[in-house]
Each structure stands twice: as C-alpha cells, then as structure tokens.
Design a protein around this motif. Structure first.
Motif, PDB file in Angstrom:
ATOM      1  N   ARG A 147       3.343  -2.480  -1.822  1.00  0.00           N
ATOM      2  CA  ARG A 147       4.221  -3.586  -1.471  1.00  0.00           C
ATOM      3  C   ARG A 147       5.054  -3.208  -0.251  1.00  0.00           C
ATOM      4  O   ARG A 147       5.502  -2.064  -0.132  1.00  0.00           O
ATOM      5  CB  ARG A 147       5.127  -3.956  -2.649  1.00  0.00           C
ATOM      6  N   LEU A 148       5.238  -4.176   0.627  1.00  0.00           N
ATOM      7  CA  LEU A 148       5.925  -3.925   1.888  1.00  0.00           C
ATOM      8  C   LEU A 148       7.421  -3.688   1.660  1.00  0.00           C
ATOM      9  O   LEU A 148       7.982  -4.088   0.625  1.00  0.00           O
ATOM     10  CB  LEU A 148       5.733  -5.108   2.834  1.00  0.00           C
ATOM     11  N   PRO A 149       8.086  -3.053   2.612  1.00  0.00           N
ATOM     12  CA  PRO A 149       9.535  -2.823   2.476  1.00  0.00           C
ATOM     13  C   PRO A 149      10.282  -4.146   2.348  1.00  0.00           C
ATOM     14  O   PRO A 149       9.862  -5.171   2.904  1.00  0.00           O
ATOM     15  CB  PRO A 149       9.895  -2.111   3.784  1.00  0.00           C
ATOM     16  N   PRO A 150      11.386  -4.169   1.637  1.00  0.00           N
ATOM     17  CA  PRO A 150      12.188  -5.391   1.512  1.00  0.00           C
ATOM     18  C   PRO A 150      12.565  -5.942   2.884  1.00  0.00           C
ATOM     19  O   PRO A 150      12.945  -5.188   3.789  1.00  0.00           O
ATOM     20  CB  PRO A 150      13.424  -4.917   0.746  1.00  0.00           C
ATOM     21  N   GLY A 151      12.438  -7.240   3.025  1.00  0.00           N
ATOM     22  CA  GLY A 151      12.808  -7.899   4.265  1.00  0.00           C
ATOM     23  C   GLY A 151      11.711  -7.980   5.296  1.00  0.00           C
ATOM     24  O   GLY A 151      11.857  -8.674   6.307  1.00  0.00           O
ATOM     25  N   ALA A 152      10.585  -7.294   5.076  1.00  0.00           N
ATOM     26  CA  ALA A 152       9.503  -7.319   6.056  1.00  0.00           C
ATOM     27  C   ALA A 152       8.794  -8.661   6.020  1.00  0.00           C
ATOM     28  O   ALA A 152       8.440  -9.164   4.951  1.00  0.00           O
ATOM     29  CB  ALA A 152       8.519  -6.194   5.786  1.00  0.00           C
ATOM     30  N   LEU A 153       8.563  -9.229   7.199  1.00  0.00           N
ATOM     31  CA  LEU A 153       7.852 -10.507   7.283  1.00  0.00           C
ATOM     32  C   LEU A 153       6.355 -10.305   7.210  1.00  0.00           C
ATOM     33  O   LEU A 153       5.638 -11.072   6.561  1.00  0.00           O
ATOM     34  CB  LEU A 153       8.217 -11.231   8.581  1.00  0.00           C
ATOM     35  N   SER A 154       5.853  -9.296   7.897  1.00  0.00           N
ATOM     36  CA  SER A 154       4.411  -9.061   7.892  1.00  0.00           C
ATOM     37  C   SER A 154       4.131  -7.634   8.316  1.00  0.00           C
ATOM     38  O   SER A 154       4.941  -6.986   8.984  1.00  0.00           O
ATOM     39  CB  SER A 154       3.696 -10.036   8.838  1.00  0.00           C
ATOM     40  N   GLN A 155       2.978  -7.164   7.922  1.00  0.00           N
ATOM     41  CA  GLN A 155       2.524  -5.823   8.274  1.00  0.00           C
ATOM     42  C   GLN A 155       1.543  -5.934   9.436  1.00  0.00           C
ATOM     43  O   GLN A 155       0.662  -6.789   9.445  1.00  0.00           O
ATOM     44  CB  GLN A 155       1.853  -5.186   7.060  1.00  0.00           C
ATOM     45  N   THR A 156       1.696  -5.074  10.427  1.00  0.00           N
ATOM     46  CA  THR A 156       0.757  -5.065  11.553  1.00  0.00           C
ATOM     47  C   THR A 156      -0.209  -3.891  11.478  1.00  0.00           C
ATOM     48  O   THR A 156      -1.298  -3.942  12.054  1.00  0.00           O
ATOM     49  CB  THR A 156       1.519  -5.001  12.887  1.00  0.00           C
ATOM     50  N   ALA A 157       0.168  -2.837  10.790  1.00  0.00           N
ATOM     51  CA  ALA A 157      -0.698  -1.665  10.657  1.00  0.00           C
ATOM     52  C   ALA A 157      -0.235  -0.832   9.477  1.00  0.00           C
ATOM     53  O   ALA A 157       0.886  -0.987   8.982  1.00  0.00           O
ATOM     54  CB  ALA A 157      -0.681  -0.834  11.943  1.00  0.00           C
ATOM     55  N   TYR A 158      -1.127   0.054   9.034  1.00  0.00           N
ATOM     56  CA  TYR A 158      -0.773   0.990   7.972  1.00  0.00           C
ATOM     57  C   TYR A 158      -1.499   2.304   8.223  1.00  0.00           C
ATOM     58  O   TYR A 158      -2.499   2.364   8.962  1.00  0.00           O
ATOM     59  CB  TYR A 158      -1.140   0.432   6.591  1.00  0.00           C
ATOM     60  N   ALA A 159      -0.994   3.336   7.594  1.00  0.00           N
ATOM     61  CA  ALA A 159      -1.663   4.637   7.599  1.00  0.00           C
ATOM     62  C   ALA A 159      -1.558   5.226   6.209  1.00  0.00           C
ATOM     63  O   ALA A 159      -0.546   5.041   5.513  1.00  0.00           O
ATOM     64  CB  ALA A 159      -1.022   5.573   8.622  1.00  0.00           C
ATOM     65  N   ILE A 160      -2.600   5.902   5.792  1.00  0.00           N
ATOM     66  CA  ILE A 160      -2.658   6.498   4.462  1.00  0.00           C
ATOM     67  C   ILE A 160      -2.824   8.002   4.619  1.00  0.00           C
ATOM     68  O   ILE A 160      -3.585   8.475   5.479  1.00  0.00           O
ATOM     69  CB  ILE A 160      -3.820   5.902   3.650  1.00  0.00           C
ATOM     70  N   ALA A 161      -2.092   8.741   3.819  1.00  0.00           N
ATOM     71  CA  ALA A 161      -2.231  10.198   3.766  1.00  0.00           C
ATOM     72  C   ALA A 161      -2.838  10.580   2.426  1.00  0.00           C
ATOM     73  O   ALA A 161      -2.376  10.119   1.380  1.00  0.00           O
ATOM     74  CB  ALA A 161      -0.881  10.877   3.955  1.00  0.00           C
TER      75      ALA A 161
END
Length: 862
Positions: free
Chosen positions: A34-48
């Motif tokens: 789940r995205l951080p509170p207040g975020a409108l949209s995600q543009t990218a992600y990275a996984i470790a």
C-alpha cells in the motif's frame, strides 16, 4: 515535490496472504503493498530481495506485482522490501516482510506414506522417537494426511492449525502444512506423536452422510528438518489406539481418557502419490474465538443445556468432566424444543437411505486426573446449544467454552446505521458466513457441510466485502476445475466425494449441471477480479469458464424440455439458444412453491437467463485477457440467448413468463428485456411486490438482486420497504424471532417458535451487499478492479438518519459515513492512496475525489 521524506509503503503481502508466510507453494509469487498516506499515484517502485536491490520499475501497479527475481527454490526463506516513487518523492525502504517456501517438488520428499494397523475402524496414534545431537536453531516440519492429523513433539502440540490438512479434491490436490518446531525439540531423545482420524477423506459427508468418499484407509506423510538431520515417516514408526476412540466430522468424537497407547504395532508403507501435494493459497483453519455461555439450564434431572448465545461452527471445551469413569454425552443443536431441551428434529434428513440421524454428538469418559479437559478437535458442529448428559454436578458457564472454528480470514468490511435491526441483520449474515467458511464455502455447518456451487456464487460478492476471500475462493475454484466433467459440466457440490463413489455415472451424473449453480465457475472468478484485481484467477479458470458455457450452449442446442417438445413438436428457430433441458434447481426455495416437483418443472426462463449472463461475463473476461475471438464468440452467444429468452418469455403485453418476482428481477438484473421495456418491467415487479402485501417472493437465485434492481429502477422506496418488512417472508422476521445466523427457509423459526430446516444458511444474507453498496454506497466498478477507482453513492431512505460503511480494499481503507441533520445530508468519504472515487450525492451532484478524506453536503430531500 515535498521537501520532507514521505513515509514508506506498508501492508506488504505475498499472493493473497499477509507477510510472514510459512509454507508458500509458489516459486515466483506476486507481491502487493500500500502506498504512503497522502500519495496520489505511484510512478515507479523498486524491490529488494534479501538485501539485494532490484532495478526500479516504472509502473503505477502495487497490487499483485510480478516477482522480480529468479524462481525461489524449496525450503527457502526470502526477505523483501519495497520503495516507491510518488508525487511526494522517493520513499524510504519499507519494513521488511518475509515468506518461506515449502517442499516444492516431489523429489524433495524422503518421507514415505505410512498407514496404521487397523483391526477396527477408529482413530489412531502414530509415534516415532529420534535423537538429535544438538538443539536445532531452525527446524521445520512438513506434514499432510489422508484424514485429519494433529501432532505433538515431546508432549507439546505442534502449531495452531485445526482440521489439517483441510478439505480439497484429494485425488488432485492435497495440501501440506509447514510448522516452525525449533522450540519444541530438544538435544537428545525426542518423541513425535500424531493423532489420525477419518476427516473428510473417509468420514461421513453430505446429505446422505456416506463414508469413504476418497478412500478406506488412513495415512500420514511427515518430514522434519532439524539442521542437517531429516526425520521422516517410514518403517520405523509404530501405531496404537489412544484416547480418541473414534472421530467423525458429522457424527462426532468419542474419547476415553482412561485409555492410553500401550500396545504398539508396525505401520504399513503405502504407495501414496506425491503428485497432488501442494500448498494452500488460503489461510488455514484455526480456533478464532472463544465464547462464554450465556446460560446453563437443567430441563430434566439427567441433562443440562448450555446456551452459547449464538450459532457457531466449532466445538466446546469442557473443563469439568467429573470423577473417573464419568461417561458424558454431548448433543449439539441449533434450537430448543418446547421443554427447553436441545432438538435436532428440523435437521434430520429423509434420503433414499432412509431418515438419517444428524450426528453432532460427542462422548467422553473421564479419567479423573487434575486439569482434565475435553476438546474434540477432530470434529466440528454447527450449533448454539449443547445438551450434556451424565454429569454428576451442576455446570456453570465457567466450565464450558464455545470454540469458534473456521478459516482464519482477514476481516475487511463493516457496516452500521441508525436502525439497530439492520445492524443485527448484518451481524447475523456475517456470523452465518463465518459458520460456513470452514475450509470451503459450505451450505450449512451440520446437515450437509457441502460446497454447493450455487451458495457461493450468490454470497461471494458480500463475502468479498466482509473478508479477504481471494485465496479462500481460489482454493475452492481449483477444486471446481479439477472436478469439472469432461464435457464441461460443473458439479453442484465442490469437492464432491460422491463422484468417486458413484463412478461419476447414474443418478449422480443426471443431477449435475444446474444453471445458477454451475455458473459459479464464471461468476466467482469475475467477483475476484472486481474485488481484488486478480487477473491470474481469470487466466487460470478460463479453460473451465469456456468449457462450462460451451456445455450449456450445447445442451440448449441439442435438447428440449419434454413439455415444450410436446406442445411444439417442431422447434422454433430461437430454441437453438433456449436452455430448458437438463437438471436444474431453479429458483430454489421460492415462497409459495412448496410441493411442486422442481425436477420435472421447466426451468428454461432461469437457465436461458444464466446462459446469457455467463456468456456476457465470459465476453468481458475474454476482453480483459486479450482473447478477441473468444470475446466476439461469447458476445454473440449472449445476444442470441437474450433474443431466445425474449422470444419465449415475453408476451405480447410485455408480461413475462413465468410471472413471478424472480423472473422480473432477473430480467432487470441481467438486462434481458429491451431497454424501452425496462420501466414497464420494473413497474410490474412493484405490482407483484404489492400483490404480495409488500413481501418478497424470490428464492435462492434472485434474492440478492431484488433490492438493487428496485433501487436502480427508481423505486428505492419499495426496496427499503422490503428490507424493513418484519413479517414473513422477510429478513427482519429472522431478526425479530431471535436468529443469530441466516435461515435456510424464510420461516426457519415459525410464529409458534418451531424450527424448520437449517438455521445457518448464508445465501439469503447476500442482501447485506445492498447495505454496503446502496445504503453506505461503496461500490466496486467493473472497469477498475480492486477498487482502483470506485463509486461512493449513498442511497438514504426510510427513516435512516445515518449510516457508515468501511472496506479495506487492496489499496487501503475506504470509508463512507453520512448523516441527516434537519434538511442537510452530510457525507464524509475517505479514499485510499493511489485510488480515486466518483462521489455521487443523493441530489445527483457528482465529484471526483483523490486520496484523503473530504466532506460533502446537499439538501436531504426530506
């Protein structure tokens, strides 16, 4: 971009499970967050993965994201984290989550199937001792069984899973459970005990309570890894009789606590197939709640009755067993008779084998030892009351605990409003589902315990709001696909041990393939897509979906109902798409149809409607999957079935045949009538409701659609009148007469207090979807699965002054809360990060809302 660092992503999940998953059966699992509170949209992600950063991926997806690395091997623990880029900036890495895979290949097993020596049918104890040179830091135990198993290491119970290995279509799927047993082992000698009983594998099952559905012998397969030492089932094991004399899921459990294993026999090695071994996509079954009785009464000198205050699925824990030799009999039931004693009369079934007992009777003989407890974990009962016979003392509520047992699903939905009767209705529907969510979605937790396909397709949308049922449903759908017949026919019950007993022929085969039941193969995957954005389930079930619809279409093309063939020897052209033959349950339990023979009735109006509906859904699924040719083929089939339905069941005066509430509801819900006739169709439905003195007249299939089609047709007033009707048949009749779960019959407890049929069947409780989607107004949208975009459109009515709905979607929590104060209607909406909502006020004002909480006001219109 914010100058401050945004908070990290949270709510990490793997497949449809939470983090910290022990025993994952997927080598390339999908990940969600789940995205951080207040975020409108995600543009990218990275996984470790295990501290190794994967390259960033430009994507807005955060639900069921593909695995970014190489396939994970057997017995591998993986720690993973995620960071995201939003308009708030680059987040820090999330808190780590982890999962651990099971034994993923048959070749990874060294264990052999073992079977106890059985001189008579019963439960058995299996034992092996072994020695460890040192205490292991990280020990795992992998286990499954033909039957139900319960394990101890060195006298301490292993894990908290109940009824393992669970219920599946055993010839094709047998689930393995994985346990962390590091703290249960010792340096030196260790003792591994297993209690093994009949369970679903060979116990009594279904309406006719026939045993030996999947086999006649019990078996156990176990493998323990402690550092470099592997201890597995094999010829070193021994078997004996123990305190659990017999145990059956329907009949009950008998324990003699004076009896301990003394005479040990060699086990037999069996050539069990390891191919069906796998790992469940659903949470396990657990003891999820303990209830203190509300009363203990004594209707006769030789018996005491414990009242838990509500219907449950599970058992009781009894801590007062009396002196040594005390022989107690515990009879469970949903209702009391006129004397205040437990009755099972309304559940006894007349079958071709005669009138069968209900079972649900436990027995225990006390050993008289300090701290002695009876807790029958190899059976379950659907009950509110338990009669205890033979106890020398007066019991108190402190002596008895009701143990609620079901699949340990995560709660995701809530509803409350200003009318306490509706709150109670929502509560009893939720408890009814809980009572029928034990390994599979069942019809009732006592008389049959069968996975009726029609029950789940009716209730799945409501369940998906209340709980996360994605993995639970997927587990069941895989059994449905495994047991689908070669011609595409879907069985009425899944899993169904009777198929094996009958060879899949004869009378059993003749009763399969009912419209509205078999259509679960289409409707349930579509529900999971809408609720959880799981395209994987659509891909996996697509062969089964197409096979079912082709089966229904072929039956329509090649067969005719005898009455229609007699009345019209030469079939009309539209009959090519008229599905009126085969075995159908029809509008099951429709008020006023008692005594009619549904087996010979013409159910063409129901079946053809479902042929259209499922073909139309299949066309939409094909579009999602990119199958253009299939989308066109099923769209054409849906249109032809609709035309056939119109030709056969719409008269010259636009009246429908048969002229029942259910027919009109289906015509509107499935858009079977021409658009220009919808207003007249809705008006005629209202006339039928009024003709019934404003009572519903729908049965099994149409009831979930009744209130929504009235509301959508502009007759919200009638929908609320039906919802709040408090004389039978109605939902509030159940509330007024003290129901704690939904009844199978609208008259489950009649005006004289006499019980009829099952008092725990959740199908009619599907009405709570109206509370979620119309009263609170939270509604998923077909084109935006998983609530990526959703609608909040409350429909206040009757005398309600406020309502609140909450749903934890895959993206986060959605909230809708409204109140009427004087002439004002005030609405507060919470939209989770990364999603948007269309907010529609009762006056028609429409707004788009992004993440966060906003308030709205309009005139109440009252």
């Amino acid at each position: 971009m914010s100058e401050t660092t945004p908070p990290p992503a949270a709510g990490l999940r793997v497949e449809h499970l939470t983090d910290s998953v022990l025993g994952l059966g997927v080598a390339k699992p999908r990940l969600s967050w789940r995205l951080p509170p207040g975020a409108l949209s995600q543009t990218a992600y990275a996984i470790a993965i295990d501290g190794r950063d994967m390259p960033p991926v430009e994507s807005s997806e955060c639900v069921l994201v593909p695995w970014p690395g190489n396939p994970v091997g057997s017995r591998t623990r993986v720690q993973w984290q995620v960071k995201v880029w939003t308009e708030l900036g680059e987040s820090p890495w999330s808190e780590p989550a982890w999962f651990e895979t099971g034994l993923l290949e048959p070749g990874h097993w060294t264990a052999r199937w073992i079977e106890p020596e059985e001189t008579e049918r019963g439960s058995h104890v299996l034992r092996r001792t072994f020695t460890l040179d040192e205490h292991p830091d990280n020990a795992r135990l992998y286990a499954t069984a033909h039957g139900i198993y319960e394990m101890c290491l060195n006298g301490r119970r292993v894990g908290d899973i109940e009824l393992a290995p669970g219920f599946t279509s055993y010839p094709t799927t047998l689930h393995v459970q994985v346990y962390d047993v590091s703290e249960l082992l010792s340096q030196g000698e260790n003792e591994w005990d297993v209690v093994l009983s009949d369970g679903w594998h060979r116990g009594r099952f279904g309406f006719m309570q026939l045993p030996d559905g999947y086999g006649t012998t019990l078996g156990f397969l176990g493998q323990l890894h402690a550092a470099d030492t592997v201890v597995a089932t094999g010829p070193e094991w021994r078997s004996a009789s123990g305190p659990v004399v017999t145990a059956d899921l329907m009949a009950g459990q008998f324990e003699d606590h004076r009896r301990q294993p003394t005479t040990w026999h060699p086990v037999s090695l069996a050539e069990g197939n390891l191919g069906p071994l796998g790992y469940s996509p659903a949470p396990p079954t657990r003891s999820v709640q303990a209830l203190r009785p509300v009363a203990v009464t004594r209707p006769a000198p030789d018996r005491q009755v414990v009242d838990l205050g509500r219907n449950i699925n599970g058992w009781i824990r009894l801590t007062s067993l009396g002196p040594a030799g005390t022989d107690l009999r515990l009879v469970h039931g949903e209702a009391l008779d006129a004397t205040g004693d437990v009755t099972q009369d309304h559940l006894a079934a007349d079958t071709p084998l005669g009138r069968l007992p209900v079972g649900m009777t436990d027995r225990v003989i006390a050993a008289g030892t300090p701290g002695e407890v009876f807790e029958p974990r190899h059976t379950t009962h659907g009950f509110r009351y338990v009669r205890i016979e033979g106890h020398p003392d007066r019991l108190t509520p402190d002596d008895v605990t009701g143990v609620v047992v079901h699949t340990d699903l995560r709660r995701t939905g809530w509803f409350r409003c200003s009318d306490e009767r509706l709150n109670k209705l929502h509560e009893i529907a939720e408890w009814s589902f809980r009572g029928n969510a034990c390994e599979i979605p069942t019809d009732c937790p006592h008389r049959e315990r069968a996975g009726w396909t029609g029950d789940w397709q009716v209730f799945a949308p409501a369940a998906a709001f209340l709980y996360d049922v994605a993995g639970f449903s997927l587990k069941w759908l895989r059994d449905l696909a495994a047991e689908q017949l070669e011609d595409g026919c879907v069985t009425g019950i899944v899993p169904d041990p009777l198929r094996r007993r009958t060879g899949g022929t004869g009378r059993w085969r003749d009763t399969q393939g009912s419209a509205g039941w078999g259509d679960a193969v289409v409707i349930v995957p579509w529900t999971l897509w809408r609720s959880y954005a799981d395209i994987g389930v659509l891909r996996e079930m697509w062969p089964s979906i197409t096979a079912w619809i082709d089966y229904a279409a072929e039956t329509a093309r090649t067969r005719r109902h005898p009455d229609r063939a007699a009345a019209r020897p030469v079939p009309a052209p539209h009959e090519h798409y008229l599905w009126d033959a085969g075995y159908h349950w029809g509008e099951w339990l429709e008020p006023g149809t008692a005594g009619e023979d549904f087996r010979t009735a013409d159910h063409g109006a129901v079946a053809t409607a479902y042929l259209h509906h499922s073909a139309q859904l299949a066309a939409r699924i094909a579009e999602v999957l990119g199958h253009e040719a299939d989308a066109a083929r099923f769209a054409a089939l849906a249109a032809n079935a609709r035309a056939a339905w119109q030709a056969e069941f719409i008269g010259e005066d636009d009246k429908l045949t048969p002229e029942t509430q259910a027919t009109y509801v289906r015509a509107l819900a499935f858009r079977l009538v021409p658009d220009e006739s919808r207003d007249a169709t809705a008006a005629r439905l209202v006339e039928l409701v009024r003709k019934a003195d404003t009572h519903l007249g729908t049965g099994f299939l149409a009831t979930p659609y009744l209130l929504p089609v009235l509301a959508d047709a502009g007759r919200l007033d009638v929908a609320y009148e039906l919802l709040l009707q408090d004389t039978a048949p109605s939902w509030l009749t159940m509330v007024e007469r003290g129901a704690t779960t939904i009844w199978e019959s609208w008259d489950g407890i009649d005006a004289d207090g006499v019980p009829h049929a099952s008092l725990n069947h959740y199908s009619k409780g599907a009405v709570i979807s109206f509370l979620h989607e119309y009263v609170a107004g939270i509604r998923a949208l077909d084109d935006h699965p998983g609530y990526r975009r959703f609608r909040v459109a409350p429909h206040p009515g009757a005398d309600l002054t406020w309502a609140e709905g909450v749903h934890d979607s895959p993206y986060g929590r959605i909230e809708s809360a409204w109140r009427i104060k004087g002439d004002d209607f005030d609405l507060t909406v919470t939209v989770p990060p990364g999603t948007t909502a269309e907010v529609v006020l009762p006056d028609g004002t429409t707004s788009d809302q992004g993440p966060g909480t906003m308030s709205y006001r309009c005139r109440s219109g009252r």
